[in-house]
Design a protein around this motif. Structure first.
Motif, PDB file in Angstrom:
ATOM      1  N   ALA A 188       0.682  -1.290  -0.068  1.00 57.17           N
ATOM      2  CA  ALA A 188       0.064  -0.026   0.040  1.00 57.17           C
ATOM      3  C   ALA A 188       0.849   1.263   0.171  1.00 57.17           C
ATOM      4  CB  ALA A 188      -0.844   0.059   1.056  1.00 57.17           C
ATOM      5  N   ALA A 189       1.809   1.220   0.798  1.00 49.73           N
ATOM      6  CA  ALA A 189       3.102   2.303   0.856  1.00 49.73           C
ATOM      7  C   ALA A 189       3.564   2.583  -0.538  1.00 49.73           C
ATOM      8  CB  ALA A 189       3.920   2.359   2.036  1.00 49.73           C
ATOM      9  N   ARG A 190       3.844   1.460  -1.092  1.00 51.38           N
ATOM     10  CA  ARG A 190       4.607   1.484  -2.444  1.00 51.38           C
ATOM     11  C   ARG A 190       3.628   2.049  -3.471  1.00 51.38           C
ATOM     12  NH1 ARG A 190       7.320  -3.217  -5.804  1.00 51.38           N
ATOM     13  NH2 ARG A 190       8.186  -1.897  -7.476  1.00 51.38           N
ATOM     14  N   GLU A 191       2.283   1.443  -3.422  1.00 47.42           N
ATOM     15  CA  GLU A 191       1.316   1.987  -4.295  1.00 47.42           C
ATOM     16  C   GLU A 191       1.011   3.754  -4.284  1.00 47.42           C
ATOM     17  OE1 GLU A 191      -3.623   1.036  -5.240  1.00 47.42           O
ATOM     18  OE2 GLU A 191      -2.630   0.268  -3.436  1.00 47.42           O
ATOM     19  N   ARG A 192       1.247   4.019  -2.917  1.00 44.21           N
ATOM     20  CA  ARG A 192       0.923   5.465  -2.607  1.00 44.21           C
ATOM     21  C   ARG A 192       1.903   6.372  -3.496  1.00 44.21           C
ATOM     22  NH1 ARG A 192      -0.707   3.870   2.381  1.00 44.21           N
ATOM     23  NH2 ARG A 192       1.324   4.327   3.288  1.00 44.21           N
ATOM     24  N   VAL A 193       3.329   5.658  -3.514  1.00 46.08           N
ATOM     25  CA  VAL A 193       4.596   6.550  -3.683  1.00 46.08           C
ATOM     26  C   VAL A 193       4.146   6.402  -5.219  1.00 46.08           C
ATOM     27  CG1 VAL A 193       6.877   6.297  -4.303  1.00 46.08           C
ATOM     28  CG2 VAL A 193       5.973   5.949  -1.990  1.00 46.08           C
ATOM     29  N   LEU A 194       4.160   5.389  -5.873  1.00 48.61           N
ATOM     30  CA  LEU A 194       3.797   5.190  -7.312  1.00 48.61           C
ATOM     31  C   LEU A 194       2.983   6.190  -7.833  1.00 48.61           C
ATOM     32  CD1 LEU A 194       4.385   1.254  -7.823  1.00 48.61           C
ATOM     33  CD2 LEU A 194       6.051   3.198  -8.489  1.00 48.61           C
ATOM     34  N   GLN A 195       1.716   6.088  -7.122  1.00 48.28           N
ATOM     35  CA  GLN A 195       0.593   7.162  -7.600  1.00 48.28           C
ATOM     36  C   GLN A 195       1.166   8.463  -7.568  1.00 48.28           C
ATOM     37  OE1 GLN A 195      -2.286   5.946  -8.774  1.00 48.28           O
ATOM     38  NE2 GLN A 195      -2.617   7.921  -9.566  1.00 48.28           N
ATOM     39  N   GLU A 196       1.795   8.871  -6.515  1.00 44.03           N
ATOM     40  CA  GLU A 196       2.416  10.245  -6.482  1.00 44.03           C
ATOM     41  C   GLU A 196       3.236  10.797  -7.739  1.00 44.03           C
ATOM     42  OE1 GLU A 196       4.126  10.699  -2.807  1.00 44.03           O
ATOM     43  OE2 GLU A 196       2.494  10.754  -1.598  1.00 44.03           O
ATOM     44  N   GLN A 197       3.981   9.654  -8.155  1.00 45.91           N
ATOM     45  CA  GLN A 197       4.961   9.741  -9.302  1.00 45.91           C
ATOM     46  C   GLN A 197       3.934   9.821 -10.521  1.00 45.91           C
ATOM     47  OE1 GLN A 197       7.644   6.217  -9.296  1.00 45.91           O
ATOM     48  NE2 GLN A 197       8.935   7.139  -7.722  1.00 45.91           N
ATOM     49  N   ILE A 198       3.099   9.013 -10.766  1.00 46.94           N
ATOM     50  CA  ILE A 198       2.247   8.988 -11.807  1.00 46.94           C
ATOM     51  C   ILE A 198       1.571  10.720 -12.071  1.00 46.94           C
ATOM     52  CG2 ILE A 198       0.035   8.343 -12.719  1.00 46.94           C
ATOM     53  CD1 ILE A 198       0.860   5.541 -11.719  1.00 46.94           C
ATOM     54  N   ASP A 199       0.995  11.175 -10.791  1.00 45.71           N
ATOM     55  CA  ASP A 199       0.549  12.315 -10.759  1.00 45.71           C
ATOM     56  C   ASP A 199       1.689  13.508 -11.150  1.00 45.71           C
ATOM     57  OD1 ASP A 199      -1.753  11.310  -9.894  1.00 45.71           O
ATOM     58  OD2 ASP A 199      -1.675  11.585  -7.717  1.00 45.71           O
ATOM     59  N   ALA A 200       2.649  13.254 -10.449  1.00 44.85           N
ATOM     60  CA  ALA A 200       3.785  14.204 -10.953  1.00 44.85           C
ATOM     61  C   ALA A 200       4.153  14.170 -12.670  1.00 44.85           C
ATOM     62  CB  ALA A 200       5.099  14.088 -10.204  1.00 44.85           C
TER      63      ALA A 200
END
Length: 102
Positions: free
Chosen positions: A47-59
């Motif tokens: 879940a933590a990794r998913e949040r980080v990847l989602q932030e990268q996708i948004d950026a």
């Protein structure tokens, strides 16, 4: 007396069997609870990794939008004039380059 020994032996075997079944059930319970805790920990990690990847996708989406806006800007007349003035030193007709001191 013989009957009594048989009954006593059956009770003893029955208790031993119940004890062994209880031990197996307890062992299974311990293994399942340990694996459950391990799976919860993995789930939190994912879940933590998913949040980080989602932030990268948004950026990256924001960066893509900025690049698209810049691409549109570079195709305008205003951009061409700015580049011509800054890099090539060109001026428009009737534009004063230097103002005389009064």
């Amino acid at each position: 007396m013989v009957k009594r020994k048989v009954v006593f032996r059956k009770k003893r075997q029955n208790r031993l069997g119940m004890f062994l079944v209880l031990m197996v059930v307890l062992m299974l319970l311990v293994v399942v609870s340990l694996k459950s805790a391990e799976l919860r920990q993995k789930q939190e990690t994912y879940a933590a990794r998913e949040r980080v990847l989602q932030e990268q996708i948004d950026a990256e989406k924001a960066r893509t939008e900025e690049i698209e806006e810049y691409r549109k800007y570079t195709q305008t007349k205003k951009y061409v004039e700015e580049v011509a003035k800054d890099k090539l030193g060109l001026v428009n007709e009737g534009e004063i380059i230097y103002k005389p001191d009064e």
